[in-house]
Design a protein around this motif. Sequence first.
Motif, mmCIF file in Angstrom:
data_model
loop_
_atom_site.group_PDB
_atom_site.id
_atom_site.type_symbol
_atom_site.label_atom_id
_atom_site.label_comp_id
_atom_site.label_asym_id
_atom_site.label_seq_id
_atom_site.Cartn_x
_atom_site.Cartn_y
_atom_site.Cartn_z
ATOM 1 N N TYR A 119 0.841 -1.189 0.000
ATOM 2 C CA TYR A 119 0.000 0.000 0.000
ATOM 3 C C TYR A 119 0.878 1.241 0.000
ATOM 4 O O TYR A 119 1.849 1.334 0.754
ATOM 5 C CB TYR A 119 -0.943 -0.018 1.201
ATOM 6 C CG TYR A 119 -1.932 -1.153 1.119
ATOM 7 C CD1 TYR A 119 -2.946 -1.129 0.169
ATOM 8 C CD2 TYR A 119 -1.834 -2.265 1.942
ATOM 9 C CE1 TYR A 119 -3.850 -2.177 0.050
ATOM 10 C CE2 TYR A 119 -2.733 -3.311 1.837
ATOM 11 C CZ TYR A 119 -3.741 -3.259 0.890
ATOM 12 O OH TYR A 119 -4.616 -4.304 0.774
ATOM 13 N N THR A 120 0.541 2.167 -0.880
ATOM 14 C CA THR A 120 1.386 3.337 -1.100
ATOM 15 C C THR A 120 0.594 4.626 -0.930
ATOM 16 O O THR A 120 -0.626 4.657 -1.091
ATOM 17 C CB THR A 120 1.980 3.311 -2.521
ATOM 18 O OG1 THR A 120 0.910 3.238 -3.482
ATOM 19 C CG2 THR A 120 2.894 2.130 -2.720
ATOM 20 N N LEU A 121 1.314 5.674 -0.618
ATOM 21 C CA LEU A 121 0.761 7.030 -0.574
ATOM 22 C C LEU A 121 1.278 7.757 -1.806
ATOM 23 O O LEU A 121 2.485 7.993 -1.948
ATOM 24 C CB LEU A 121 1.176 7.734 0.714
ATOM 25 C CG LEU A 121 0.399 7.256 1.950
ATOM 26 C CD1 LEU A 121 1.267 7.274 3.186
ATOM 27 C CD2 LEU A 121 -0.842 8.119 2.157
ATOM 28 N N VAL A 122 0.358 8.081 -2.719
ATOM 29 C CA VAL A 122 0.714 8.644 -4.027
ATOM 30 C C VAL A 122 0.145 10.050 -4.153
ATOM 31 O O VAL A 122 -1.035 10.286 -3.859
ATOM 32 C CB VAL A 122 0.161 7.747 -5.156
ATOM 33 C CG1 VAL A 122 0.376 8.398 -6.522
ATOM 34 C CG2 VAL A 122 0.826 6.377 -5.102
ATOM 35 N N GLY A 123 0.998 10.977 -4.589
ATOM 36 C CA GLY A 123 0.579 12.359 -4.785
ATOM 37 C C GLY A 123 0.882 12.847 -6.187
ATOM 38 O O GLY A 123 1.287 12.071 -7.064
ATOM 39 N N ARG A 124 0.724 14.140 -6.408
ATOM 40 C CA ARG A 124 1.005 14.742 -7.705
ATOM 41 C C ARG A 124 2.512 14.996 -7.845
ATOM 42 O O ARG A 124 3.161 15.441 -6.903
ATOM 43 C CB ARG A 124 0.243 16.063 -7.865
ATOM 44 C CG ARG A 124 -1.267 15.911 -7.826
ATOM 45 C CD ARG A 124 -1.955 17.276 -7.961
ATOM 46 N NE ARG A 124 -1.535 18.183 -6.897
ATOM 47 C CZ ARG A 124 -2.105 18.229 -5.696
ATOM 48 N NH1 ARG A 124 -3.105 17.418 -5.396
ATOM 49 N NH2 ARG A 124 -1.672 19.079 -4.784
ATOM 50 N N ALA A 125 3.029 14.754 -9.035
ATOM 51 C CA ALA A 125 4.460 14.936 -9.265
ATOM 52 C C ALA A 125 4.867 16.407 -9.162
ATOM 53 O O ALA A 125 6.031 16.712 -8.871
ATOM 54 C CB ALA A 125 4.841 14.382 -10.636
ATOM 55 N N GLU A 126 3.925 17.309 -9.379
ATOM 56 C CA GLU A 126 4.242 18.740 -9.301
ATOM 57 C C GLU A 126 4.507 19.187 -7.862
ATOM 58 O O GLU A 126 5.065 20.259 -7.632
ATOM 59 C CB GLU A 126 3.099 19.568 -9.889
ATOM 60 C CG GLU A 126 1.803 19.458 -9.120
ATOM 61 C CD GLU A 126 0.639 20.145 -9.840
ATOM 62 O OE1 GLU A 126 -0.049 20.934 -9.180
ATOM 63 O OE2 GLU A 126 0.438 19.887 -11.033
ATOM 64 N N ILE A 148 -7.905 -0.812 4.912
ATOM 65 C CA ILE A 148 -6.590 -0.203 5.079
ATOM 66 C C ILE A 148 -6.669 1.176 5.723
ATOM 67 O O ILE A 148 -5.630 1.736 6.082
ATOM 68 C CB ILE A 148 -5.807 -0.128 3.750
ATOM 69 C CG1 ILE A 148 -6.498 0.786 2.740
ATOM 70 C CG2 ILE A 148 -5.599 -1.520 3.175
ATOM 71 C CD1 ILE A 148 -5.680 1.034 1.477
ATOM 72 N N VAL A 149 -7.880 1.715 5.869
ATOM 73 C CA VAL A 149 -8.007 2.971 6.596
ATOM 74 C C VAL A 149 -7.465 2.817 8.014
ATOM 75 O O VAL A 149 -6.948 3.781 8.594
ATOM 76 C CB VAL A 149 -9.483 3.445 6.615
ATOM 77 C CG1 VAL A 149 -10.353 2.517 7.459
ATOM 78 C CG2 VAL A 149 -9.577 4.874 7.117
ATOM 79 N N LEU A 208 3.168 1.960 3.063
ATOM 80 C CA LEU A 208 2.685 1.778 4.430
ATOM 81 C C LEU A 208 1.795 0.536 4.481
ATOM 82 O O LEU A 208 0.606 0.584 4.192
ATOM 83 C CB LEU A 208 1.905 3.017 4.887
ATOM 84 C CG LEU A 208 1.354 3.006 6.314
ATOM 85 C CD1 LEU A 208 2.497 2.934 7.323
ATOM 86 C CD2 LEU A 208 0.490 4.233 6.555
ATOM 87 N N GLY A 209 2.389 -0.610 4.800
ATOM 88 C CA GLY A 209 1.637 -1.841 4.946
ATOM 89 C C GLY A 209 1.527 -2.647 3.664
ATOM 90 O O GLY A 209 1.826 -2.168 2.567
#
Length: 251
Positions: A119-126, A148-149, A208-209
């Motif tokens: 499980y990953t935390l994904v954001g904007r590349a900018e 997963i919350v 994370l996990g």
Amino acid sequence: MDRRDFLERLVVLAPAPVLAPQAAQSSVRIADDELQWVAGDLPPFAWQAGDGSAQGYAHDLALAMSQRLGRPGRVSFYPWARAVKMTSEGSRFGVFPLARTPEREHRFRWLIPLMRVQYTLVGRAEDKPMTLDQLRRSPIGVLRGSPIVSNLQNEEFSNIREAKDYKDLLRMLNEKSLKAIYAGAPMLQAAIDEYGHNRAAYITHTTLGEATLYMGASLGLPEAEAERWIKAYQQLQADGSVARLQQRYLR
């Protein structure tokens, strides 16, 4: 009428779900003890196109197993949280892809493993890469109904927001109402591709996990019925069908 009978009759009376074309074409009645597959839009395991057609690794696997059993291929699509609830409270539903977690261990019958995911935390590349501590204080999106919350809650994330599917989560991220999406890496990557986004527009902040995803079923499903599906899967493994589906969808 006991509670379980009431719930299953309620499902029958509920508005008809959107079905894969194979299901819509079939008028064969499903026997009372036969498993019925339900799913949500969760690429690469199951999703629907704009024309109503459906595909995905677990979706196609369910149809292939149905063919082995001489049954009509049928997968009914619902919002993910509803599909999980139907399976946990009913007696003859199967659902995929279901993460096997300690909280769920005794609520489902675990039939067929699909994949181990991180499980990953994904954001904007900018945006600049963010530390776990920074992410804890930021708005984070997660799929409604996902266990997963609890991973976020255990890490003291304070601003968790839910959405019905990955399409909605990506919209929220792109509109900047979220700083990151928390999801299984292969599911989110497949959703980015399926909904016409560019993978280069996103970055992974951290992992994370992890968990194993399954084709799960209601606890009340008869043992003999569960064994039929497991045997069908083993036959598809032996003849190479499972490997071919994995190559097609899980590359």
